[in-house]
Structure formats: structure tokens, C-alpha cells
Motif scaffolding. Structure first.
Motif, mmCIF file in Angstrom:
data_model
loop_
_atom_site.group_PDB
_atom_site.id
_atom_site.type_symbol
_atom_site.label_atom_id
_atom_site.label_comp_id
_atom_site.label_asym_id
_atom_site.label_seq_id
_atom_site.Cartn_x
_atom_site.Cartn_y
_atom_site.Cartn_z
ATOM 1 N N GLU A 122 0.870 -1.173 0.000
ATOM 2 C CA GLU A 122 0.000 0.000 0.000
ATOM 3 C C GLU A 122 0.906 1.221 0.000
ATOM 4 O O GLU A 122 1.950 1.231 0.649
ATOM 5 C CB GLU A 122 -0.903 0.019 1.232
ATOM 6 C CG GLU A 122 -2.029 -0.993 1.179
ATOM 7 C CD GLU A 122 -2.917 -0.924 2.411
ATOM 8 O OE1 GLU A 122 -2.948 0.139 3.079
ATOM 9 O OE2 GLU A 122 -3.569 -1.934 2.718
ATOM 10 N N THR A 123 0.517 2.256 -0.714
ATOM 11 C CA THR A 123 1.330 3.470 -0.787
ATOM 12 C C THR A 123 1.404 4.133 0.597
ATOM 13 O O THR A 123 0.585 3.858 1.470
ATOM 14 C CB THR A 123 0.749 4.444 -1.821
ATOM 15 O OG1 THR A 123 -0.638 4.667 -1.539
ATOM 16 C CG2 THR A 123 0.878 3.868 -3.228
ATOM 17 N N SER A 125 1.382 6.003 4.162
ATOM 18 C CA SER A 125 0.370 6.659 5.001
ATOM 19 C C SER A 125 1.051 7.122 6.292
ATOM 20 O O SER A 125 0.794 6.595 7.372
ATOM 21 C CB SER A 125 -0.773 5.693 5.320
ATOM 22 O OG SER A 125 -1.396 5.207 4.157
ATOM 23 N N SER A 225 7.565 6.617 6.415
ATOM 24 C CA SER A 225 6.494 6.698 5.416
ATOM 25 C C SER A 225 5.343 5.742 5.688
ATOM 26 O O SER A 225 4.232 5.962 5.242
ATOM 27 C CB SER A 225 7.047 6.444 4.013
ATOM 28 O OG SER A 225 7.500 5.108 3.888
ATOM 29 N N ARG A 227 4.659 2.441 4.754
ATOM 30 C CA ARG A 227 4.060 1.588 3.731
ATOM 31 C C ARG A 227 3.635 0.290 4.402
ATOM 32 O O ARG A 227 4.254 -0.157 5.359
ATOM 33 C CB ARG A 227 5.080 1.243 2.635
ATOM 34 C CG ARG A 227 5.613 2.418 1.846
ATOM 35 C CD ARG A 227 6.694 1.920 0.904
ATOM 36 N NE ARG A 227 7.484 3.001 0.360
ATOM 37 C CZ ARG A 227 7.311 3.512 -0.858
ATOM 38 N NH1 ARG A 227 6.370 3.026 -1.642
ATOM 39 N NH2 ARG A 227 8.065 4.489 -1.280
ATOM 40 N N THR A 288 -4.082 5.319 2.720
ATOM 41 C CA THR A 288 -4.361 5.489 1.290
ATOM 42 C C THR A 288 -5.145 4.316 0.721
ATOM 43 O O THR A 288 -5.945 4.489 -0.189
ATOM 44 C CB THR A 288 -3.052 5.616 0.497
ATOM 45 O OG1 THR A 288 -2.315 4.375 0.581
ATOM 46 C CG2 THR A 288 -2.200 6.756 1.017
ATOM 47 N N GLN A 290 -4.191 2.303 -1.314
ATOM 48 C CA GLN A 290 -3.860 2.165 -2.730
ATOM 49 C C GLN A 290 -2.850 1.024 -2.879
ATOM 50 O O GLN A 290 -1.689 1.161 -2.509
ATOM 51 C CB GLN A 290 -3.273 3.469 -3.271
ATOM 52 C CG GLN A 290 -3.032 3.441 -4.772
ATOM 53 C CD GLN A 290 -2.520 4.765 -5.285
ATOM 54 O OE1 GLN A 290 -2.297 5.707 -4.522
ATOM 55 N NE2 GLN A 290 -2.325 4.850 -6.582
ATOM 56 N N GLN A 292 -0.412 -1.462 -4.805
ATOM 57 C CA GLN A 292 0.453 -1.430 -5.984
ATOM 58 C C GLN A 292 1.431 -2.596 -5.957
ATOM 59 O O GLN A 292 1.599 -3.265 -4.933
ATOM 60 C CB GLN A 292 1.250 -0.120 -6.029
ATOM 61 C CG GLN A 292 0.419 1.123 -6.212
ATOM 62 C CD GLN A 292 1.274 2.381 -6.306
ATOM 63 O OE1 GLN A 292 2.453 2.378 -5.977
ATOM 64 N NE2 GLN A 292 0.676 3.468 -6.763
ATOM 65 N N SER A 298 10.431 0.854 -2.766
ATOM 66 C CA SER A 298 9.938 0.285 -1.512
ATOM 67 C C SER A 298 10.910 -0.748 -0.949
ATOM 68 O O SER A 298 11.074 -0.846 0.275
ATOM 69 C CB SER A 298 8.548 -0.336 -1.710
ATOM 70 O OG SER A 298 8.568 -1.334 -2.705
#
Length: 330
Positions: A122-123, A125, A225, A227, A288, A290, A292, A298
Motif C-alpha cells: 500500500e502506498t 500513510s 512513510s 508503507r 491510502t 492504494q 500497488q 519500496s
């Protein structure tokens, strides 16, 4: 016109029947066993936690059960308190696939020798985890945590956030008294005042803000971040890339729906995790969701996290994240 009364035709038919009998005695049972094996249901074991919103969405709607039925795959669900015990279970062969875990968790599993494959992320957050103190606490900055007892889950994303926040304030983990607690135990310790601060992630973060009026001391903005990674046991990933592909697509769809429907998503999710809808919706605004494919950036960040833990002596040896396989969607 040829017929069975023709001796040559009759001999050909008899020979053919003899050949068929030979196949029936040998090859046909083998073919039958192969067909039976392909129809025998297989169980996919998935681990998740309360913060695994997308997997809980799929679980509650039996989306994966329906999608995997044509592949003769059943689904078995296992809930964990946090990411590290979840990956420990994956490591010892009790799980095939995990829902999302915070970015700090995989390096701990790799240090323990886990054979895992990254299959989705996940992107970032960064505001979905934070260091919190009680509203009446005299602590106004991270530097004031020196000598204080701080609660967090070992190996969680919160662990890395604390590590980086302390470094930013000129401190290290040796300057505090760690209290390694599960979210439930940490919440109790936080509310009774037996810890000075708590490092936690959503939805627990939103819950303690709304229910206990906790104050955020530092979140992950420009620091961690946050992730979230989805992982699989490498033998399973090699054997069933078709299953990974299907799970990946369903996760993407679930993430899109939740972000596009925040109110209904919170109303659905709240009773499943024992929180009110307003708290869940507040938590969801910081994630998010989202999904990917795992990329080089990453993996590079995973290496930086692993190195940070190794540098503090928290991990016993250097971890090379790039040695772990990465599954890519077609």
C-alpha cells in the motif's frame, strides 16, 4: 464397404480393443488420479490483523472464497494481534499468505531466516501511526521521553517510528525504557498511567484519540512513510502465482471501493473490529489503501529500515532485503 465380417477389419478392431485394454490397465488410472488431484480442494491460509482493512473487507464478503472456487481453493483465516507474530507464523509454515503488515515487520522476519516473497504494497500513510501521550501529560516533545517508559509492539511499524523520532531528537532506544506490549495491553497501560507514551497505528490511534483524548506527540510525517506490505511464503508463491494474481486484483478493487465510499466503508468495518463508525472513518482518512506492485523504491526503503535496526543492535545481523523474491503482476 468394410464391415466386421471382413477378416482384416475384424483383426484391426480386435487389435484396437487389446490396445485400449492395455491403456485401461496402466495409463487411464494415472489420468484419473491426475484429474482427481486437480479437483481436490486446497486450502489457502491467510493471516491478518485488525488494521488489515482490505483483507477484512474481502473476508466479510467471502470475495476470495467465491473467486478461488473455480481453482478448487478454499480459504482459512487466522487473526493476529500485530505483524510480527503474523510473520513468525508464516515463517514456520502455518500460513501461506499475509494481509498487510507495517514496513518494519519484514526485516525482523528476514533476520529470523524467513523465506518470504513480497507480493504487494500500500502506498505511504505516514500520519496513520504516531507517538501519543495523555492530554494532561507535561511531555511536549520527543526529547522529553528520555528516561520514560514507552509502550509499543516490538518489530511493528511503530517501533521504527519511535527509533527515528528519538534519533531526530538526539536520543536512541537506550535512552528510554521500552515496554513491549500488544495494542490491547498498551492501551490499558496508557490509560492507567503506567507508561508515559504509546506508539500506535490506526485504527487504535484514532480510537485512543477519540475515546481517551490522547494527544499526538509526533507522527510519521517526513520521518517514517509507513508503507504496508503483503507477503507470501515463497514456496507457495512459486507454486500458486495464479492465486497471488487473483488476491492482488481483489485487494486493489477493495482499496478503491473503500476510498470512494468512506461512510459506508466505516459503517461496514466498525462492528467487525469493535469500534464506532466515526472512529473507523477518522482512521481511514489517514490510510491510502492504494495497492500497488512492489517496486525498487519500496525495497530500498525496507533496506534502510533493516539497517537502522541493525545499527541500534535491535537486529542481530545485517539483513539483505533484495535477496527476497518479489512477485510481479502480469
Amino acid at each position: 464397404m468394410s464391415s466386421l465380417t471382413d477378416p482384416s477389419r475384424r483383426r484391426a478392431v480386435v487389435a484396437g480393443l487389446a490396445g485400449l485394454a492395455s491403456i485401461g490397465a496402466g495409463a487411464l488410472p494415472t489420468l484419473a488420479r491426475a484429474a482427481q488431484a486437480s479437483d481436490t480442494p486446497e486450502t489457502l491460509r491467510i493471516g491478518y490483523q485488525k488494521s488489515s482493512t482490505l483483507m477484512i473487507w474481502l473476508k466479510s464478503r467471502q470475495t476470495l472464497e467465491k473467486a478461488l472456487a473455480p481453482l478448487a481453493v478454499n480459504v482459512q483465516w487466522h487473526e493476529f494481534t500485530s505483524g510480527l507474530p503474523l510473520l513468525e507464523s508464516l515463517n514456520v509454515g502455518n500460513l501461506d499468505l499475509t494481509a498487510d503488515v507495517a514496513d518494519a515487520v519484514p526485516p525482523f522476519a528476514l533476520a529470523a531466516g524467513a523465506n518470504l516473497t513480497y507480493y504487494a504494497i500500500e502506498t505511504p500513510s505516514p500520519t496513520a501511526q504516531a507517538i501519543v501521550v495523555r492530554q494532561d501529560s507535561p511531555i511536549r516533545g520527543v526529547a522529553q521521553l528520555k528516561g520514560q517508559r514507552v509502550a509499543f509492539a516490538k518489530g511493528a511499524g511503530a517501533h521504527y517510528l519511535l527509533l527515528e523520532a528519538l534519533a531526530e531528537a538526539g536520543l536512541s532506544m537506550r535512552d528510554i525504557e521500552p515496554a513491549y506490549l500488544t495494542p490491547a495491553d498498551a492501551r490499558a497501560a496508557f490509560e492507567r498511567g503506567s507508561v508515559a507514551a504509546w506508539v500506535i497505528w490506526d485504527p487504535f490511534l484514532a480510537a485512543v484519540q477519540r475515546q481517551a483524548n490522547a494527544r499526538i506527540l509526533r507522527d510519521g510525517t517526513k520521518l517514517a512513510s509507513y508503507r504496508r506490505f503483503y507477503l507470501a511464503a515463497t514456496p507457495y508463491a512459486k507454486r500458486r502465482p495464479d492465486v497471488l494474481a487473483l488476491v492482488y486484483e481483489e485487494l486493489r478493487r477493495a482499496g478503491d471501493w473503500i476510498k470512494q465510499n468512506p461512510g459506508p466503508a466505516a459503517a461496514w468495518h466498525a462492528p467487525l473490529i469493535g469500534l464506532d463508525a466515526a472512529t473507523v472513518e477518522a482512521a481511514n482518512t489517514r490510510r491510502t489503501y492504494q495497492v500497488q506492485a512492489v517496486d525498487a523504491a519500496s525495497i530500498g526503503e525496507q533496506q534502510r529500515i533493516a539497517d537502522a535496526f541493525t545499527g541500534q543492535g535491535i537486529l542481530p545481523k545485517k539483513v539483505t532485503v533484495a535477496s527476497s523474491p518479489v512477485w510481479k503482476p502480469a
